[in-house]
Enzyme design. Structure first.
Site, PDB file in Angstrom:
ATOM      1  N   ASP A 127       0.859  -1.188   0.000  1.00 41.01           N
ATOM      2  CA  ASP A 127       0.000   0.000   0.000  1.00 41.01           C
ATOM      3  C   ASP A 127       0.897   1.241   0.000  1.00 41.01           C
ATOM      4  O   ASP A 127       1.668   1.450   0.953  1.00 41.01           O
ATOM      5  CB  ASP A 127      -0.884  -0.027   1.255  1.00 41.01           C
TER       6      ASP A 127
ATOM      7  N   ASN B   1       2.027   6.771 -10.332  1.00 36.68           N
ATOM      8  CA  ASN B   1       0.731   6.761 -11.006  1.00 36.68           C
ATOM      9  C   ASN B   1      -0.446   6.628 -10.041  1.00 36.68           C
ATOM     10  O   ASN B   1      -1.529   7.156 -10.294  1.00 36.68           O
ATOM     11  CB  ASN B   1       0.720   5.601 -12.011  1.00 36.68           C
TER      12      ASN B   1
ATOM     13  N   TYR C 296      -8.990  15.479  -3.654  1.00 37.80           N
ATOM     14  CA  TYR C 296      -8.269  14.844  -4.770  1.00 37.80           C
ATOM     15  C   TYR C 296      -7.666  15.921  -5.674  1.00 37.80           C
ATOM     16  O   TYR C 296      -6.476  15.861  -6.027  1.00 37.80           O
ATOM     17  CB  TYR C 296      -9.240  13.958  -5.555  1.00 37.80           C
TER      18      TYR C 296
ATOM     19  N   LYS D 226      -3.760  16.784  -6.747  1.00 36.35           N
ATOM     20  CA  LYS D 226      -3.262  16.785  -8.128  1.00 36.35           C
ATOM     21  C   LYS D 226      -2.558  18.111  -8.438  1.00 36.35           C
ATOM     22  O   LYS D 226      -1.645  18.153  -9.267  1.00 36.35           O
ATOM     23  CB  LYS D 226      -4.419  16.517  -9.099  1.00 36.35           C
TER      24      LYS D 226
HETATM   25  N1  LIG Z   1      -8.588   7.766 -15.131  1.00 35.69           N
HETATM   26  C1  LIG Z   1      -8.791   9.060 -15.267  1.00 35.69           C
HETATM   27  O1  LIG Z   1      -9.813   9.501 -15.803  1.00 35.69           O
HETATM   28  C2  LIG Z   1      -7.740  10.033 -14.782  1.00 35.69           C
HETATM   29  C3  LIG Z   1      -7.889  11.398 -15.091  1.00 35.69           C
HETATM   30  C4  LIG Z   1      -6.937  12.281 -14.656  1.00 35.69           C
HETATM   31  C5  LIG Z   1      -5.847  11.858 -13.940  1.00 35.69           C
HETATM   32  N2  LIG Z   1      -5.724  10.529 -13.637  1.00 35.69           N
HETATM   33  C6  LIG Z   1      -4.583  10.124 -12.824  1.00 35.69           C
HETATM   34  O2  LIG Z   1      -3.988   8.973 -13.388  1.00 35.69           O
HETATM   35  C7  LIG Z   1      -3.476   8.132 -12.358  1.00 35.69           C
HETATM   36  C8  LIG Z   1      -3.990   6.711 -12.541  1.00 35.69           C
HETATM   37  O3  LIG Z   1      -5.380   6.712 -12.565  1.00 35.69           O
HETATM   38  P1  LIG Z   1      -6.187   5.444 -12.968  1.00 35.69           P
HETATM   39  O4  LIG Z   1      -7.516   5.923 -13.360  1.00 35.69           O
HETATM   40  O5  LIG Z   1      -5.375   4.579 -13.882  1.00 35.69           O
HETATM   41  O6  LIG Z   1      -6.354   4.711 -11.570  1.00 35.69           O
HETATM   42  P2  LIG Z   1      -6.842   3.244 -11.268  1.00 35.69           P
HETATM   43  O7  LIG Z   1      -7.520   2.649 -12.431  1.00 35.69           O
HETATM   44  O8  LIG Z   1      -7.598   3.356  -9.999  1.00 35.69           O
HETATM   45  O9  LIG Z   1      -5.472   2.488 -11.015  1.00 35.69           O
HETATM   46  C9  LIG Z   1      -4.635   2.938 -10.051  1.00 35.69           C
HETATM   47  C10 LIG Z   1      -3.452   2.005  -9.893  1.00 35.69           C
HETATM   48  O10 LIG Z   1      -2.792   2.368  -8.689  1.00 35.69           O
HETATM   49  C11 LIG Z   1      -2.858   1.290  -7.766  1.00 35.69           C
HETATM   50  N3  LIG Z   1      -3.120   1.840  -6.457  1.00 35.69           N
HETATM   51  C12 LIG Z   1      -4.149   2.626  -6.086  1.00 35.69           C
HETATM   52  N4  LIG Z   1      -4.046   2.918  -4.785  1.00 35.69           N
HETATM   53  C13 LIG Z   1      -2.927   2.302  -4.335  1.00 35.69           C
HETATM   54  C14 LIG Z   1      -2.304   2.217  -3.086  1.00 35.69           C
HETATM   55  N5  LIG Z   1      -2.803   2.797  -1.999  1.00 35.69           N
HETATM   56  N6  LIG Z   1      -1.176   1.495  -2.961  1.00 35.69           N
HETATM   57  C15 LIG Z   1      -0.663   0.854  -4.030  1.00 35.69           C
HETATM   58  N7  LIG Z   1      -1.207   0.909  -5.252  1.00 35.69           N
HETATM   59  C16 LIG Z   1      -2.335   1.628  -5.403  1.00 35.69           C
HETATM   60  C17 LIG Z   1      -3.965   0.379  -8.258  1.00 35.69           C
HETATM   61  O11 LIG Z   1      -3.680  -0.968  -7.956  1.00 35.69           O
HETATM   62  P3  LIG Z   1      -4.156  -1.792  -6.691  1.00 35.69           P
HETATM   63  O12 LIG Z   1      -5.631  -1.647  -6.582  1.00 35.69           O
HETATM   64  O13 LIG Z   1      -3.673  -3.165  -7.038  1.00 35.69           O
HETATM   65  O14 LIG Z   1      -3.421  -1.223  -5.514  1.00 35.69           O
HETATM   66  C18 LIG Z   1      -3.840   0.562  -9.766  1.00 35.69           C
HETATM   67  O15 LIG Z   1      -2.811  -0.243 -10.258  1.00 35.69           O
HETATM   68  C19 LIG Z   1      -3.898   8.765 -11.044  1.00 35.69           C
HETATM   69  O16 LIG Z   1      -2.814   9.494 -10.509  1.00 35.69           O
HETATM   70  C20 LIG Z   1      -5.007   9.716 -11.429  1.00 35.69           C
HETATM   71  O17 LIG Z   1      -5.070  10.845 -10.574  1.00 35.69           O
HETATM   72  C21 LIG Z   1      -6.642   9.608 -14.045  1.00 35.69           C
END
Ligand SMILES: NC(=O)c1ccc[n+]([C@@H]2O[C@H](COP(=O)([O-])OP(=O)(O)OC[C@H]3O[C@@H](n4cnc5c(N)ncnc54)[C@H](OP(=O)(O)O)[C@@H]3O)[C@@H](O)[C@H]2O)c1
Length: 265
Positions: free
Chosen positions: A68, A93, A158, A162
């Site tokens: 985590d 990420n 959040y 960011k």
């Molecule tokens: N998706 C969007 O629309 C969007 C838009 C703008 C910015 N972003 C940014 O892009 C990044 C990734 O977003 P995403 O949408 O790909 O997220 P996601 O689908 O929720 O995936 C997040 C990844 O991080 C891991 N993770 C989350 N919390 C964790 C923790 N406490 N410890 C260890 N691992 C953790 C998750 O794996 P586990 O569950 O296995 O831990 C997963 O591999 C983020 O920084 C987000 O702010 C995303």
């Protein structure tokens, strides 16, 4: 191209939050550029499956650490995961987010957002940035968001984290350039990931796939302090930042978020 990238940012890359979505896409594209990988996330089976596939398909070494990133012992975890190898690139990420009214969210959950989204990248930038500076080579990429450019009602904590990622990366872009280390913030817009889908957005917004977001971010590393993937996102950012007053831009964000996440959703 892949040789240049591996020479500049290899031999190992650490991807924090690598089991799914954008993190898995970073892992995939870095393996294709012949970097060995340290993948951190909580879901070990997903990490192991990804590691086995990337090792097989790209012939790179892959280590996994199920942990985590918001835990107090993150520094020890990261040091153990990277023991004996040279990390030339860190991609932070992972993020945690809550959608809804600030006062209705428990304080400990909001503090967890700070731990995962701010404390985590700060620790990894400190630890690995120091070693990169000594070697005068390397890169750090922090995921930010279009939500981090101004007040974003209903995702206040959040969005504020960011903004932290954006300002930290842009500041280090200048500071660490003197040490030969490239730093970038990727200010993504809506991207089709498990995290985004789980939030169950209502209605339609322009959405990108993880692959192009990651490709554009990796291409921008070493070229600028921050970037916005996708033309539509860049136009939206231009509109909100340059054409509207700050007050009007916050209202636009508020209306868009309320539409995506109506109270009953
Ligand atoms: N998706 C969007 O629309 C969007 C838009 C703008 C910015 N972003 C940014 O892009 C990044 C990734 O977003 P995403 O949408 O790909 O997220 P996601 O689908 O929720 O995936 C997040 C990844 O991080 C891991 N993770 C989350 N919390 C964790 C923790 N406490 N410890 C260890 N691992 C953790 C998750 O794996 P586990 O569950 O296995 O831990 C997963 O591999 C983020 O920084 C987000 O702010 C995303």
């Amino acid at each position: 191209m892949s040789d240049d990238f591996a020479h500049r940012y290899g031999p190992w890359a650490l991807v924090a939050g690598a089991s799914a979505g954008l993190g898995a896409a970073f892992a995939e594209q870095l393996a294709a550029r012949k970097l060995s990988l340290i993948l951190i996330a909580r879901q070990r089976p997903l990490l192991e499956e990804l590691a086995a596939r990337l090792g097989r398909e790209h012939g790179v070494s892959v280590r996994v650490a199920a942990a985590d990133l918001g835990a107090p012992d993150l520094l020890a975890t990261a040091r153990a995961a990277a023991d004996g190898v040279e990390v030339g690139l860190v991609v932070y990420n992972a993020a945690f987010s809550l959608i809804g009214r600030f006062l209705e969210q428990p304080l400990d959950e909001k503090l967890r957002i700070i731990d995962v989204n701010c404390r985590g990248p700060l620790i990894l930038a400190d630890e690995f940035g120091r070693a990169m500076a000594q070697r005068r080579r390397g890169g750090i990429l922090l995921m930010s968001s279009l939500a981090g450019a101004r007040g974003s009602p209903l995702v206040a904590t959040y969005a504020a984290t960011k903004a932290f990622n954006l300002v930290l990366a842009e500041s280090l872009w200048d500071e660490l350039a003197e040490e030969g280390v490239d730093v970038l913030a990727c200010r993504a817009g809506a991207t089709r990931t498990p995290g985004y889908e789980t939030s169950k957005p209502q209605g339609k917004v322009p959405i990108m796939e993880p692959g192009p977001v990651v490709a554009q971010a990796l291409a921008a590393l070493g070229r600028r302090p921050s970037m916005v993937p996708g033309l539509i996102n860049a136009l939206a950012d231009f509109f909100l930042s340059r054409l509207l007053t700050r007050r009007a831009a916050i209202r636009v964000m508020s209306r868009a978020t309320r539409k995506l996440y109506p109270p009953s959703h």
